[in-house]
Design a protein around this motif. Structure first.
Motif, PDB file in Angstrom:
ATOM      1  N   TRP A   6       0.828  -1.211   0.000  1.00 34.78           N
ATOM      2  CA  TRP A   6       0.000   0.000   0.000  1.00 34.78           C
ATOM      3  C   TRP A   6       0.861   1.259   0.000  1.00 34.78           C
ATOM      4  CZ3 TRP A   6      -4.651   0.416  -1.564  1.00 34.78           C
ATOM      5  CH2 TRP A   6      -5.553  -0.646  -1.428  1.00 34.78           C
ATOM      6  N   TRP A   7       2.009   1.203   0.658  1.00 35.07           N
ATOM      7  CA  TRP A   7       2.933   2.336   0.589  1.00 35.07           C
ATOM      8  C   TRP A   7       3.425   2.546  -0.836  1.00 35.07           C
ATOM      9  CZ3 TRP A   7       3.306   6.182   3.717  1.00 35.07           C
ATOM     10  CH2 TRP A   7       3.071   6.019   5.088  1.00 35.07           C
ATOM     11  N   LEU A   8       3.609   1.457  -1.570  1.00 32.31           N
ATOM     12  CA  LEU A   8       4.016   1.578  -2.972  1.00 32.31           C
ATOM     13  C   LEU A   8       2.912   2.201  -3.823  1.00 32.31           C
ATOM     14  CD1 LEU A   8       5.982  -1.724  -3.700  1.00 32.31           C
ATOM     15  CD2 LEU A   8       6.857   0.616  -3.714  1.00 32.31           C
ATOM     16  N   VAL A   9       1.668   1.883  -3.501  1.00 34.31           N
ATOM     17  CA  VAL A   9       0.546   2.509  -4.212  1.00 34.31           C
ATOM     18  C   VAL A   9       0.570   4.024  -4.003  1.00 34.31           C
ATOM     19  CG1 VAL A   9      -1.964   2.689  -4.327  1.00 34.31           C
ATOM     20  CG2 VAL A   9      -0.885   0.444  -4.125  1.00 34.31           C
ATOM     21  N   LEU A  10       0.788   4.436  -2.752  1.00 35.37           N
ATOM     22  CA  LEU A  10       0.875   5.871  -2.463  1.00 35.37           C
ATOM     23  C   LEU A  10       2.101   6.497  -3.125  1.00 35.37           C
ATOM     24  CD1 LEU A  10      -0.139   5.885   1.321  1.00 35.37           C
ATOM     25  CD2 LEU A  10      -1.563   6.417  -0.670  1.00 35.37           C
ATOM     26  N   VAL A 244       2.082  -0.635 -20.661  1.00 33.90           N
ATOM     27  CA  VAL A 244       1.129  -1.687 -21.031  1.00 33.90           C
ATOM     28  C   VAL A 244       1.526  -2.310 -22.364  1.00 33.90           C
ATOM     29  CG1 VAL A 244      -1.281  -2.196 -21.587  1.00 33.90           C
ATOM     30  CG2 VAL A 244      -0.739  -0.661 -19.695  1.00 33.90           C
ATOM     31  N   PHE A 245       1.886  -1.483 -23.331  1.00 33.94           N
ATOM     32  CA  PHE A 245       2.341  -2.017 -24.609  1.00 33.94           C
ATOM     33  C   PHE A 245       3.812  -2.433 -24.551  1.00 33.94           C
ATOM     34  CE2 PHE A 245      -1.503  -0.026 -26.016  1.00 33.94           C
ATOM     35  CZ  PHE A 245      -1.891  -0.732 -27.143  1.00 33.94           C
ATOM     36  N   LEU A 246       4.614  -1.699 -23.785  1.00 34.53           N
ATOM     37  CA  LEU A 246       6.056  -1.981 -23.689  1.00 34.53           C
ATOM     38  C   LEU A 246       6.451  -2.051 -22.212  1.00 34.53           C
ATOM     39  CD1 LEU A 246       7.105   0.686 -26.344  1.00 34.53           C
ATOM     40  CD2 LEU A 246       6.862  -1.768 -26.754  1.00 34.53           C
ATOM     41  N   PRO A 247       6.058  -3.096 -21.503  1.00 34.40           N
ATOM     42  CA  PRO A 247       6.230  -3.112 -20.043  1.00 34.40           C
ATOM     43  C   PRO A 247       7.603  -3.559 -19.556  1.00 34.40           C
ATOM     44  CG  PRO A 247       5.084  -5.085 -20.727  1.00 34.40           C
ATOM     45  CD  PRO A 247       5.342  -4.288 -21.984  1.00 34.40           C
ATOM     46  N   TRP A 248       8.562  -3.730 -20.438  1.00 37.22           N
ATOM     47  CA  TRP A 248       9.855  -4.261 -20.017  1.00 37.22           C
ATOM     48  C   TRP A 248      10.554  -3.284 -19.075  1.00 37.22           C
ATOM     49  CZ3 TRP A 248       7.779  -4.735 -24.853  1.00 37.22           C
ATOM     50  CH2 TRP A 248       7.462  -6.044 -25.228  1.00 37.22           C
ATOM     51  N   GLY A 249      11.007  -3.819 -17.963  1.00 41.61           N
ATOM     52  CA  GLY A 249      11.652  -3.020 -16.932  1.00 41.61           C
ATOM     53  C   GLY A 249      10.791  -2.811 -15.712  1.00 41.61           C
ATOM     54  N   ILE A 250       9.474  -2.957 -15.841  1.00 42.49           N
ATOM     55  CA  ILE A 250       8.593  -2.749 -14.698  1.00 42.49           C
ATOM     56  C   ILE A 250       8.834  -3.850 -13.663  1.00 42.49           C
ATOM     57  CG2 ILE A 250       6.658  -4.081 -15.628  1.00 42.49           C
ATOM     58  CD1 ILE A 250       4.803  -1.904 -14.489  1.00 42.49           C
ATOM     59  N   ALA A 251       8.764  -3.488 -12.396  1.00 42.91           N
ATOM     60  CA  ALA A 251       9.091  -4.428 -11.324  1.00 42.91           C
ATOM     61  C   ALA A 251       7.985  -5.465 -11.157  1.00 42.91           C
ATOM     62  CB  ALA A 251       9.301  -3.676 -10.014  1.00 42.91           C
ATOM     63  N   THR A 252       8.392  -6.706 -10.999  1.00 43.93           N
ATOM     64  CA  THR A 252       7.450  -7.788 -10.717  1.00 43.93           C
ATOM     65  C   THR A 252       7.552  -8.272  -9.279  1.00 43.93           C
ATOM     66  OG1 THR A 252       9.066  -9.377 -11.567  1.00 43.93           O
ATOM     67  CG2 THR A 252       7.400  -8.564 -13.112  1.00 43.93           C
ATOM     68  N   GLU A 253       8.502  -7.720  -8.534  1.00 44.96           N
ATOM     69  CA  GLU A 253       8.635  -8.011  -7.107  1.00 44.96           C
ATOM     70  C   GLU A 253       8.988  -6.720  -6.388  1.00 44.96           C
ATOM     71  OE1 GLU A 253      13.193  -9.751  -7.620  1.00 44.96           O
ATOM     72  OE2 GLU A 253      11.537 -11.087  -7.109  1.00 44.96           O
ATOM     73  N   PHE A 254       8.814  -6.711  -5.075  1.00 51.19           N
ATOM     74  CA  PHE A 254       8.916  -5.468  -4.317  1.00 51.19           C
ATOM     75  C   PHE A 254      10.284  -5.277  -3.669  1.00 51.19           C
ATOM     76  CE2 PHE A 254       4.110  -6.093  -3.577  1.00 51.19           C
ATOM     77  CZ  PHE A 254       3.860  -5.654  -4.873  1.00 51.19           C
ATOM     78  N   PRO A 256      14.066  -3.567  -3.367  1.00 52.16           N
ATOM     79  CA  PRO A 256      14.577  -2.232  -3.725  1.00 52.16           C
ATOM     80  C   PRO A 256      15.230  -2.183  -5.103  1.00 52.16           C
ATOM     81  CG  PRO A 256      15.119  -2.756  -1.447  1.00 52.16           C
ATOM     82  CD  PRO A 256      14.548  -4.003  -2.041  1.00 52.16           C
ATOM     83  N   LEU A 257      15.971  -3.230  -5.464  1.00 54.57           N
ATOM     84  CA  LEU A 257      16.631  -3.244  -6.767  1.00 54.57           C
ATOM     85  C   LEU A 257      15.610  -3.268  -7.899  1.00 54.57           C
ATOM     86  CD1 LEU A 257      19.167  -3.395  -8.490  1.00 54.57           C
ATOM     87  CD2 LEU A 257      19.120  -5.898  -8.222  1.00 54.57           C
ATOM     88  N   ALA A 258      14.591  -4.118  -7.767  1.00 52.23           N
ATOM     89  CA  ALA A 258      13.571  -4.213  -8.816  1.00 52.23           C
ATOM     90  C   ALA A 258      12.801  -2.903  -8.952  1.00 52.23           C
ATOM     91  CB  ALA A 258      12.615  -5.364  -8.505  1.00 52.23           C
ATOM     92  N   LEU A 259      12.497  -2.268  -7.826  1.00 51.37           N
ATOM     93  CA  LEU A 259      11.772  -0.996  -7.881  1.00 51.37           C
ATOM     94  C   LEU A 259      12.637   0.106  -8.481  1.00 51.37           C
ATOM     95  CD1 LEU A 259       9.981  -1.088  -4.404  1.00 51.37           C
ATOM     96  CD2 LEU A 259       8.956  -1.464  -6.652  1.00 51.37           C
ATOM     97  N   ALA A 260      13.936   0.088  -8.168  1.00 51.51           N
ATOM     98  CA  ALA A 260      14.841   1.083  -8.745  1.00 51.51           C
ATOM     99  C   ALA A 260      14.945   0.906 -10.255  1.00 51.51           C
ATOM    100  CB  ALA A 260      16.218   0.978  -8.093  1.00 51.51           C
ATOM    101  N   VAL A 261      15.048  -0.347 -10.694  1.00 52.07           N
ATOM    102  CA  VAL A 261      15.094  -0.616 -12.135  1.00 52.07           C
ATOM    103  C   VAL A 261      13.786  -0.196 -12.796  1.00 52.07           C
ATOM    104  CG1 VAL A 261      15.218  -2.447 -13.867  1.00 52.07           C
ATOM    105  CG2 VAL A 261      16.784  -2.463 -11.919  1.00 52.07           C
ATOM    106  N   GLY A 262      12.661  -0.475 -12.130  1.00 49.79           N
ATOM    107  CA  GLY A 262      11.372  -0.069 -12.677  1.00 49.79           C
ATOM    108  C   GLY A 262      11.244   1.435 -12.805  1.00 49.79           C
ATOM    109  N   LEU A 263      11.756   2.157 -11.793  1.00 52.17           N
ATOM    110  CA  LEU A 263      11.706   3.619 -11.846  1.00 52.17           C
ATOM    111  C   LEU A 263      12.576   4.157 -12.976  1.00 52.17           C
ATOM    112  CD1 LEU A 263      10.825   6.322 -10.645  1.00 52.17           C
ATOM    113  CD2 LEU A 263      12.753   6.158  -9.052  1.00 52.17           C
TER     114      LEU A 263
END
Length: 317
Positions: A6-10, A244-254, A256-263
């Motif tokens: 939920w913090w990630l949603v915010l 949605v059309f090009l989702p590569w890079g978006i985090a699939t787990e929570f 810190p590294l995955a979120l940083a890559v997603g950002l």
């Protein structure tokens, strides 16, 4: 984990709020450089908001409560629509309502009150802008739905997070249906966000205004909220296209590294998208208003071709 999610949603909502003005400023900077101008600072939209929020809000004596409430409803519904679109990660609690129908509903709610506010005062400009806005939306919404439904048929879900997950699981596959749907959605995004060649967000000329015509009677914090909502809408469509059309890079787990890559991934894709938008707006002229339906009919045709090519060429798989 639920609390962290939920913090990630915010956090995603906060990134939309802070990133939308920066995206608009980046497009303006690109256009200025291409026109051999220095251009305003990337922080100029934030300064404009600070100035508008500090100013007194003036309301016409003929205004109804709808006119006063519209900025808050438009801003709130646009922000809720942004929270539906996956920005940093998939699998968040907001994914339960991340449906394309919900997204269109939130956008339609904001547009409804925006047009009501434009007509509320009774000025010619407001009524003209409201009628034009409804014309554009009536033609753009079917094209948008059909473009996203092309992906939804492949993923067997209208949930945006599920569509992005399916895109990641299948890998990079060049499908004709995706290309047609993507082109159709890009045209819809240009029209819905009031960009050239359909509208010019910087103009105040009577014969060309669509979105700006409905905001002429607003001032102070009301105008700031309306402008902020328009910037959020631009970023919303940008994220919808790239995640949605090009989702590569978006985090699939929570992690810190995955979120940083997603950002970093979404920032890089939005920078590139803003660059393309700035180049396109510099090289194109605004079309006549009566040609806008033809522009949106082209978007609908591309989305329809995407849907048909999915059914015929790809076997509806």
């Amino acid at each position: 984990m639920n609390t962290a999610a939920w913090w990630l949603v915010l956090l995603q909502a906060l990134l939309f709020l802070l990133g939308a003005p920066l995206l608009v400023a980046w497009v303006r900077r690109v256009k200025a450089r291409l026109q051999n101008r220095r251009g305003a600072s990337l922080w100029q939209p934030y300064r404009d908001f600070y100035k508008l929020f500090a100013k007194e809000t003036l309301v016409a004596h003929t205004a109804s409560p709808v006119f006063r409430a519209a900025p808050y409803i438009v801003f709130g519904s646009t922000l809720l629509a942004c929270m539906v679109v996956p920005l940093l990660a998939l699998g968040l609690p907001s994914a339960a309502v991340a449906d394309v129908i919900v997204l269109v509903g939130f956008l339609a709610l904001g547009r409804f009150f925006l047009t009501l506010a434009g007509m509320d005062i009774g000025t010619a400009f407001g009524g003209m802008g409201a009628s034009r806005e409804m014309l554009v939306s009536a033609l753009a919404e079917p094209a948008m739905l059909m473009a996203v439904f092309t992906l939804a048929m492949t993923a067997h879900s209208t949930n945006l997070a599920s569509i992005a997950e399916h895109q990641l699981s299948t890998g990079l596959i060049l499908r004709p249906s995706y290309l047609f749907a993507l082109m159709g959605l890009v045209l819809v995004a240009i029209a819905e966000t009031g960009r050239i060649p359909v509208d010019n967000p910087t103009t105040h000329l009577e014969l060309t205004m669509i979105h700006e015509a409905m905001l002429l009677e607003y001032s102070g914090r009301h105008l700031a909220l309306m402008e902020w909502a328009a910037q959020l809408k631009l970023m919303l469509y940008g994220v919808l296209i790239v995640n949605v059309f090009l989702p590569w890079g978006i985090a699939t787990e929570f992690t810190p590294l995955a979120l940083a890559v997603g950002l970093l991934a979404v920032v890089g894709k939005l920078i590139f998208l803003g660059l393309l938008l700035g180049v396109a707006e510099t090289g194109l002229a605004k079309m006549r208003l009566f040609r806008a339906p033809q522009f949106l009919n082209l978007a609908l045709l591309l989305a329809l071709l995407g849907l048909l090519s999915h059914v015929i060429l790809e076997g509806g798989a």
